[in-house]
Design a protein around this motif. Structure first.
Motif, short mmCIF file in Angstrom:
data_model
loop_
_atom_site.label_atom_id
_atom_site.label_comp_id
_atom_site.label_asym_id
_atom_site.label_seq_id
_atom_site.Cartn_x
_atom_site.Cartn_y
_atom_site.Cartn_z
N ILE A 193 0.46 -1.26 0.04
CA ILE A 193 -0.31 -0.13 -0.21
C ILE A 193 0.99 1.56 -0.01
CG2 ILE A 193 -1.43 1.50 1.28
CD1 ILE A 193 -2.08 -1.52 2.23
N GLU A 194 1.87 1.58 1.27
CA GLU A 194 2.58 3.13 1.04
C GLU A 194 4.05 2.09 1.53
OE1 GLU A 194 4.54 5.10 0.93
OE2 GLU A 194 3.37 5.93 0.75
N PRO A 195 5.09 1.90 -0.35
CA PRO A 195 6.34 1.32 -0.42
C PRO A 195 7.52 1.92 0.87
CG PRO A 195 4.77 1.44 -2.64
CD PRO A 195 4.66 2.08 -1.51
N ASN A 196 7.12 2.82 1.05
CA ASN A 196 8.10 3.81 2.04
C ASN A 196 7.32 4.78 3.63
OD1 ASN A 196 9.71 4.94 -0.65
ND2 ASN A 196 7.83 6.46 -1.09
N LEU A 197 6.70 2.85 3.13
CA LEU A 197 6.13 3.28 5.01
C LEU A 197 7.06 3.35 5.83
CD1 LEU A 197 3.42 3.53 6.51
CD2 LEU A 197 3.61 0.72 6.91
N SER B 236 12.75 3.60 -0.52
CA SER B 236 12.68 1.83 -0.22
C SER B 236 12.29 2.02 -2.31
CB SER B 236 11.20 0.90 0.09
OG SER B 236 11.98 0.02 -0.81
N SER B 237 13.36 1.53 -3.31
CA SER B 237 13.66 1.19 -3.82
C SER B 237 12.93 0.28 -5.13
CB SER B 237 14.67 0.79 -4.23
OG SER B 237 15.06 -1.09 -4.11
N ALA B 238 12.69 -0.75 -3.83
CA ALA B 238 10.39 -1.45 -3.82
C ALA B 238 9.42 -0.90 -3.96
CB ALA B 238 10.95 -2.50 -3.13
N SER B 239 8.55 -1.85 -5.52
CA SER B 239 7.69 -1.17 -5.96
C SER B 239 6.58 -1.84 -5.51
CB SER B 239 7.86 -0.80 -7.54
OG SER B 239 8.07 -3.34 -8.07
N ARG B 240 6.06 -1.21 -5.35
CA ARG B 240 4.21 -2.14 -4.70
C ARG B 240 3.85 -2.72 -5.43
NH1 ARG B 240 1.92 3.70 -5.36
NH2 ARG B 240 1.42 4.37 -2.90
N GLY B 241 4.18 -3.11 -6.84
CA GLY B 241 4.17 -4.03 -7.74
C GLY B 241 5.42 -5.85 -6.93
N TYR B 242 6.33 -5.29 -6.53
CA TYR B 242 7.95 -6.43 -6.21
C TYR B 242 6.78 -6.91 -4.32
CZ TYR B 242 11.80 -8.02 -4.24
OH TYR B 242 12.10 -8.79 -3.96
N ASN B 243 6.35 -5.41 -3.80
CA ASN B 243 5.87 -5.60 -2.40
C ASN B 243 5.09 -6.62 -2.72
OD1 ASN B 243 7.98 -4.74 -2.18
ND2 ASN B 243 7.37 -2.94 -1.06
N GLY B 244 4.13 -6.57 -3.52
CA GLY B 244 2.87 -7.27 -4.00
C GLY B 244 3.34 -8.91 -4.14
N VAL B 245 4.34 -9.06 -4.78
CA VAL B 245 4.38 -9.93 -5.30
C VAL B 245 4.61 -10.35 -4.23
CG1 VAL B 245 5.65 -11.83 -6.92
CG2 VAL B 245 5.20 -10.20 -7.40
N ILE C 90 19.02 -1.56 1.88
CA ILE C 90 18.03 -2.79 1.97
C ILE C 90 16.73 -2.78 2.00
CG2 ILE C 90 18.10 -4.56 3.23
CD1 ILE C 90 20.18 -4.95 2.24
N ASN C 91 16.08 -2.98 0.68
CA ASN C 91 14.56 -2.87 1.51
C ASN C 91 13.77 -4.36 2.71
OD1 ASN C 91 13.67 -1.41 -1.13
ND2 ASN C 91 14.61 -3.45 -2.38
N ILE C 92 12.96 -3.37 3.28
CA ILE C 92 12.10 -4.79 4.03
C ILE C 92 11.47 -5.59 3.80
CG2 ILE C 92 10.41 -4.06 5.95
CD1 ILE C 92 12.69 -2.02 6.75
N ALA C 93 11.20 -5.57 2.47
CA ALA C 93 9.80 -6.51 2.05
C ALA C 93 11.34 -8.24 1.83
CB ALA C 93 10.37 -6.41 0.52
N ASP C 94 12.31 -7.47 1.37
CA ASP C 94 13.42 -8.46 1.49
C ASP C 94 14.32 -8.86 2.59
OD1 ASP C 94 14.04 -8.18 -1.48
OD2 ASP C 94 14.85 -6.44 -1.81
#
Length: 697
Positions: free
Chosen positions: A69-73, A77-86, A267-271
């Motif tokens: 919903i918010e990649p920069n929460l 972050s360099s991760a997109s909404r699509g990447y985080n969603g996957v 480092i992306n939080i999703a990673d």
């Protein structure tokens, strides 16, 4: 005279498994659909928190949902909404696969419970009031000690003991066996009746032995439902270990963020969430519950009711098996086939006395003595209507009859009859009695002495035979380092002969219930886990004391309440099958734990280089898989981590194939298959997934 009971020898399903044949389960489309719906219900946090490993994955899916919903929460972050969603979708699938594995394992138990509930809800009983009036009431209104009359074609409304009448009962609703069983009072094991069974002849008057909610039917309903299952001690210990490992990895992954900041690597939080999920033991965490539930379900399919998962687990660790000779090692159909009179006694007199001694004996052995003596010319005597029968007991080890003319006739173990003659009539045994008894015993038969007013007339020969394949099965148990002890009420010579033929490690002759209890305690005091079988009220103390107590469904209520396993087929040899079921559960749990931890090592080589390769180019050397991009590496590892769970569900439910061999050989073989295999499989799987998704990310 009572009708003869028809008995049939059965080979348990795991007996077939010893020969390499796996029992088949019935997974239907309806079962898969119900498991799907139940798996969605299990997404509730109060359900997830019971599994610490999968709860971390569940929390990770919420974090990545927020990042979608918010990649920069949590910062740039360099991760997109699509990447985080996957990433979020893969984590949700991981949790769902774990839920589905558990729901599928529970499915058959819940289906069985639903059928049993329908049976219970329709039950009514005809209660006999103190003034003799009859009152039809729902089964839920019946209480302990109520007296109920059950007519032909009516269903038994409650558990109870037969106090009057004799009838055949169809127990298929409980046991799955359609052959009727004769129920009558005063027979110890054949006077017990169970709610849900159907009277198919005559009528019975029963005394209710349980209150609503405590019947055998109620216990079955609770026990076959996976949701009611309590974790076994080993499962609890493994859950604690997995929780500690998960906590360690949480701390390690949390410390990566400041390290990355120091190295000026973004480092992306999703990673980080992906790394955590990939490193914690999600595979065994997802399947652990399913393995335990499937083991209990497996015993149910073998017609054994496990009172707890602990009983099944303990069966796998058993070191001593206490086996009753009659019905377990031998066929149990002891039949009289000869009469040997002592010197100076006519055989016809011995035959007639044996007939009278067995006149009130309703046991199969007693009926066989009647049949054999009638074939040799025995006839009913005058005044039997005034006679009084003496039932067999484990303490006296005799039965018999007191005739109206004052004669006292006894039949029983030679030593017991000799003691009776000496104590009651001050009579000495014939000089050749012991020689005859020893000769019969050395043939593997059981000698029964017959006395009239203290004068011992001779011996009735009861012959029994070893069950087919019993020696091979005992040898298989020895290969598993399990010690076997045969117990019997027979004399030591007969016991020694049968023990040698069967190949057991030890035997104890002329045992009574107190000695069985002492034997169990002796083995436990030496640090061994003990299993035994029983069916009578006198066996209850030993069954309760044993680590694994297997009671026969045809046995008394006291025996079934004392045991932690009930065999619905009433086949004592199931005890050897249950050992294999328990070992299979332990082996499956260990194999998948090894596989899961080995997986984590391989996934480390996929994700760590992908996360730091930009800031630390030297880490490219760790990219041994040659993965295309950092993002494809992370997603490939996560996808493999999720997919391996449904791929292993069949193995978790079926169990790792069990072979009869030493623990060292089993450990070595499974270490190579699931340890080395667990290291290799991720390298192949992750590389293949990376090849497929690299063009898409």
């Amino acid at each position: 005279m009572t009708p003869k009971r028809k008995t049939t020898a059965k080979i348990g399903p795991l007996g077939r498994q010893f020969r390499g044949v796996q029992p088949q389960g019935a997974y239907t489309a309806d079962l898969f659909w119900r498991a799907f719906k139940e798996s969605l219900v299990k997404f509730q946090p109060r359900v997830q928190i019971r599994n610490p490993v999968m709860f971390v994955v569940w929390v990770g899916s919420l974090v990545t949902l927020a990042l979608t919903i918010e990649p920069n929460l949590f910062g740039p972050s360099s991760a997109s909404r699509g990447y985080n969603g996957v990433v979020m979708a893969i984590l949700v699938l991981t949790v769902w696969f774990a839920n589905y594995a558990e729901a599928l394992a529970e499915g058959r138990g819940k289906a069985k419970a639903a059928a049993l509930r329908r049976t219970r809800s329709d039950l009514v009983g005809v209660r006999i009031l103190d003034d003799g009036r009859k009152q039809t009431v729902p089964a839920r209104d019946l209480r302990k000690d109520d007296v109920v009359r059950v007519e032909k074609d009516h269903v038994m409304p409650a558990d109870g003991e037969v106090i009057e009448g004799a009838a055949y009962v169809n127990e298929a609703a409980i046991t799955g066996e359609s052959a009727p069983v004769l129920k009558e009072p005063g027979t110890d094991i054949f006077s017990s009746v169970t709610a849900g069974t159907t009277v198919i002849s005559d009528w019975l008057l029963i005394r209710v032995t349980t209150n609503p909610g405590d019947t055998f039917l109620d216990r079955m309903i609770h026990l076959v439902e996976g949701a009611k299952r309590q974790k076994t001690p080993n499962e609890v210990a493994l859950t604690v270990l997995l929780s500690v490992l998960t906590l360690i990895f949480v701390i390690v992954v949390a410390s990566i963020a400041p390290v990355a900041a120091y190295l000026q690597a973004q480092i992306n939080i999703a990673d980080l969430v992906a790394l955590l999920v990939a490193l914690i033991p999600t595979t065994i965490g997802a399947l652990l519950s399913a393995i335990g539930i499937a083991a209990i379900d497996r015993t149910m399919r073998f017609n054994v009711l496990a009172m707890s998962g602990k009983a099944v687990e303990a069966a796998g660790d058993v070191q001593t098996l206490i086996l009753d000779k009659t019905g377990t090692i031998t066929t149990g159909n002891r039949e009289a086939n000869d009469f040997i009179a002592v010197a100076g006694v006519q055989q016809s007199d011995l035959v007639q006395a044996a007939f009278l001694a067995s006149y009130f004996d309703t046991t199969p052995e007693g009926r066989s003595v009647i049949s054999c003596s009638v074939a040799r010319g025995a006839e009913p005597a005058v005044g039997l209507d005034q006679a009084k029968g003496l039932d067999f007991s484990a303490q006296t080890r005799m039965s018999g009859i007191d005739l109206g003319d004052g004669r006292v006739i006894r039949k029983g173990a030679v030593s017991a009859v000799v003691r009776h003659a000496a104590d009651e009539f001050h009579a000495s045994p014939p000089a050749d009695l012991q020689a005859i008894a020893d000769r019969v015993s050395k043939m593997g038969a059981t000698p029964l002495a017959i006395s009239v007013d203290g004068d011992i007339l001779g011996i009735v020969v009861l012959s029994d035979t070893l069950k087919p394949g019993i020696r091979e099965r005992i040898e298989q148990l020895r290969k598993m380092a399990i010690r076997t002890i045969m117990v019997t009420g027979d004399n030591p010579i007969t016991a020694q002969t049968i023990a040698a033929e069967a190949g057991v490690d030890e035997f104890v002759a002329e045992v009574n219930p107190e000695e069985k209890l002492r034997l169990v305690r002796r083995e436990q005091s030496e640090g061994r886990l003990v299993a035994m079988t029983g069916d009578g009220t006198n066996d209850a103390p030993a069954l309760a004391q044993a680590d694994v107590g297997l009671a026969m469904h045809s046995g008394t209520m006291a025996a079934k309440e004392a045991a932690n396993l009930v065999d619905l087929d009433s086949d004592p040899t199931k005890l050897t099958d249950l050992v294999a079921i328990g070992k299979q559960m332990l082996i499956t749990r260990g194999a998948l734990t090894t596989f899961s931890i080995a997986n984590d090592v391989a996934k480390y080589f996929a994700i760590i280089p992908a996360m730091f390769i930009v800031a630390l180019p030297g880490l490219a050397a760790l990219n041994v898989m040659g993965l295309a991009t950092p993002r494809s590496a992370v997603l490939s590892a996560l996808i493999f981590n999720a997919l391996i769970i449904p791929l292993l569900i069949p193995l978790a439910l079926r169990g790792v194939h069990f072979r009869v061999e030493t623990a060292a050989n089993l450990f070595s073989r499974n270490l190579w298959i699931y340890g080395v295999g667990g290291l290799i499989a991720p390298f192949i799987g992750i590389k293949l997934i990376d090849f497929l998704i690299a063009p898409l990310v």
